[in-house]
Design a protein around this motif. Structure first.
Motif, PDB file in Angstrom:
ATOM      1  N   THR A   1      -6.916   1.341   5.008  1.00  0.00           N
ATOM      2  CA  THR A   1      -6.646   0.042   4.177  1.00  0.00           C
ATOM      3  C   THR A   1      -5.791  -0.798   4.897  1.00  0.00           C
ATOM      4  O   THR A   1      -5.876  -1.991   5.115  1.00  0.00           O
ATOM      5  CB  THR A   1      -6.393   0.367   2.858  1.00  0.00           C
ATOM      6  OG1 THR A   1      -7.352   1.285   2.270  1.00  0.00           O
ATOM      7  CG2 THR A   1      -6.275  -0.863   1.990  1.00  0.00           C
TER       8      THR A   1
ATOM      9  N   GLY B   1      -4.969   5.165   2.952  1.00  0.00           N
ATOM     10  CA  GLY B   1      -3.815   3.985   2.834  1.00  0.00           C
ATOM     11  C   GLY B   1      -3.929   3.495   4.332  1.00  0.00           C
ATOM     12  O   GLY B   1      -3.722   2.445   4.504  1.00  0.00           O
TER      13      GLY B   1
ATOM     14  N   ALA C   1       0.757   5.133   2.984  1.00  0.00           N
ATOM     15  CA  ALA C   1      -0.081   4.193   3.998  1.00  0.00           C
ATOM     16  C   ALA C   1       0.006   4.961   5.414  1.00  0.00           C
ATOM     17  O   ALA C   1      -0.467   4.540   6.333  1.00  0.00           O
ATOM     18  CB  ALA C   1       0.662   2.979   3.991  1.00  0.00           C
TER      19      ALA C   1
ATOM     20  N   LEU D   1       4.053  -1.492   3.872  1.00  0.00           N
ATOM     21  CA  LEU D   1       3.384  -0.146   4.086  1.00  0.00           C
ATOM     22  C   LEU D   1       4.356   1.037   3.685  1.00  0.00           C
ATOM     23  O   LEU D   1       5.589   1.065   4.230  1.00  0.00           O
ATOM     24  CB  LEU D   1       3.092   0.239   5.604  1.00  0.00           C
ATOM     25  CG  LEU D   1       1.916  -0.997   5.884  1.00  0.00           C
ATOM     26  CD1 LEU D   1       1.727  -0.571   7.583  1.00  0.00           C
ATOM     27  CD2 LEU D   1       0.862  -1.149   5.239  1.00  0.00           C
TER      28      LEU D   1
ATOM     29  N   ILE E   1       0.657  -1.201  -0.122  1.00  0.00           N
ATOM     30  CA  ILE E   1       0.013   0.222   0.056  1.00  0.00           C
ATOM     31  C   ILE E   1       0.666   1.301   0.031  1.00  0.00           C
ATOM     32  O   ILE E   1       1.726   1.540   0.887  1.00  0.00           O
ATOM     33  CB  ILE E   1      -0.987  -0.023   1.195  1.00  0.00           C
ATOM     34  CG1 ILE E   1      -1.574  -1.202   1.464  1.00  0.00           C
ATOM     35  CG2 ILE E   1      -1.746   1.240   1.422  1.00  0.00           C
ATOM     36  CD1 ILE E   1      -2.474  -1.383   2.564  1.00  0.00           C
ATOM     37  N   THR E   2       0.662   2.016  -1.010  1.00  0.00           N
ATOM     38  CA  THR E   2       1.565   3.397  -1.107  1.00  0.00           C
ATOM     39  C   THR E   2       0.568   4.586  -0.313  1.00  0.00           C
ATOM     40  O   THR E   2      -0.507   4.296  -0.228  1.00  0.00           O
ATOM     41  CB  THR E   2       1.969   4.021  -2.450  1.00  0.00           C
ATOM     42  OG1 THR E   2       0.569   4.016  -3.152  1.00  0.00           O
ATOM     43  CG2 THR E   2       2.584   2.815  -2.988  1.00  0.00           C
TER      44      THR E   2
ATOM     45  N   ASN F   1      -2.357   4.108  -3.898  1.00  0.00           N
ATOM     46  CA  ASN F   1      -3.046   4.871  -3.124  1.00  0.00           C
ATOM     47  C   ASN F   1      -2.330   6.406  -3.074  1.00  0.00           C
ATOM     48  O   ASN F   1      -3.065   7.525  -2.824  1.00  0.00           O
ATOM     49  CB  ASN F   1      -3.205   4.598  -1.468  1.00  0.00           C
ATOM     50  CG  ASN F   1      -3.812   5.498  -0.791  1.00  0.00           C
ATOM     51  OD1 ASN F   1      -5.222   5.982  -0.931  1.00  0.00           O
ATOM     52  ND2 ASN F   1      -3.083   5.930   0.171  1.00  0.00           N
TER      53      ASN F   1
END
Length: 249
Positions: free
Chosen positions: A17, A14, A9, A30, A6-7, A84
């Motif tokens: 999520t 982010g 984060a 992350l 996940i970018t 993201n």
């Protein structure tokens, strides 16, 4: 057990999520620039998930590629990519736009997404498996006053998502986009250069989406059976009808 990267984060969608993916038991990678925020999140989720942190500026392709190439072997095969990371900078008519703001939006929202995807897609192709979710925006579906370059960057995300889906067809990789409307995050604070009072007024008088709302949708999308690909999803709060039409008290 699936591994998700996940970018962006460290906050907002982010972060939410990451929390909801931890509940699913996913391994988590992350990514973000704010190391202290990522470390706080890791501490919170350590008992639920195997978490690895990557601190880099998504605009720097060398940092992106070296960070992802340097992942430990048990996390090297990424099953789910959530692109993201993204920002809006400024809200000015095109003739008054700040060139540095333009560069930031195009570098983060478009080029950064491409760099991360380029670093991950080859291994997905090799395994004939993977799922890519690009976080777009309703701004990628319409253009609103003073949104010019931000809207352009999100229109680019929409086009890239469609192009990815076509180019990766037959490779076993699902590609989709989730396009939220107004979500109460740091988005407006960044857009207004740290002016918290101005940012807060954006969300007054109605109930905007919360990061957890979007995260729950992302969980739904990535947990569908492998023959289902939710290609394009737009979500707004009930009070919002378009980028400029919002029912406020």
């Amino acid at each position: 057990m699936k591994t998700a990267l996940i970018t962006g984060a460290s906050s907002g969608i982010g972060k939410a999520t990451a929390k909801i993916f931890a509940e699913e038991g996913f391994n988590l990678i992350l990514c973000g620039r704010r190391k202290e925020k990522l470390e706080e999140l890791k501490q919170e989720l350590d008992d639920k998930s195997n978490i690895h942190l990557l601190t880099f500026d998504i605009r720097n392709k060398e940092e992106v590629f070296s960070s992802i190439e340097g992942l430990p072997s048990d996390l090297a095969n990424i099953d789910i990519l959530i692109n993201n990371a993204g920002n809006a900078h400024g809200l000015d008519p095109i003739q008054d736009g700040n060139v540095e703001d333009w560069d930031a939006m195009m570098d983060i929202n478009v080029k950064g997404l491409l760099y991360v995807s380029k670093a991950i897609i080859p291994k997905m192709i090799a395994r004939a498996s993977g799922h890519i979710i690009n976080i777009g925006s309703t701004a990628g579906k319409e253009v609103y006053p003073n949104g010019n370059v931000y809207c352009a960057s999100k229109h680019a995300v929409d086009a890239i998502t469609q192009g990815m889906r076509i180019d990766l067809n037959g490779k076993g990789i699902r590609v989709g986009a989730i396009n939220p409307g107004m979500v109460e995050t740091e988005f407006s604070e960044v857009r207004f250069k740290g002016d918290k009072e101005k940012a807060q007024k954006v969300y007054e008088g109605f109930k905007p989406l919360q990061p957890e709302d979007v995260a729950d949708i992302i969980r739904f999308v990535v947990t569908r059976p492998s023959h289902i690909n939710i290609a394009d999803l737009m979500v707004m709060c009930t009070a919002q009808a378009s980028s400029t039409i919002v029912d406020k008290e």
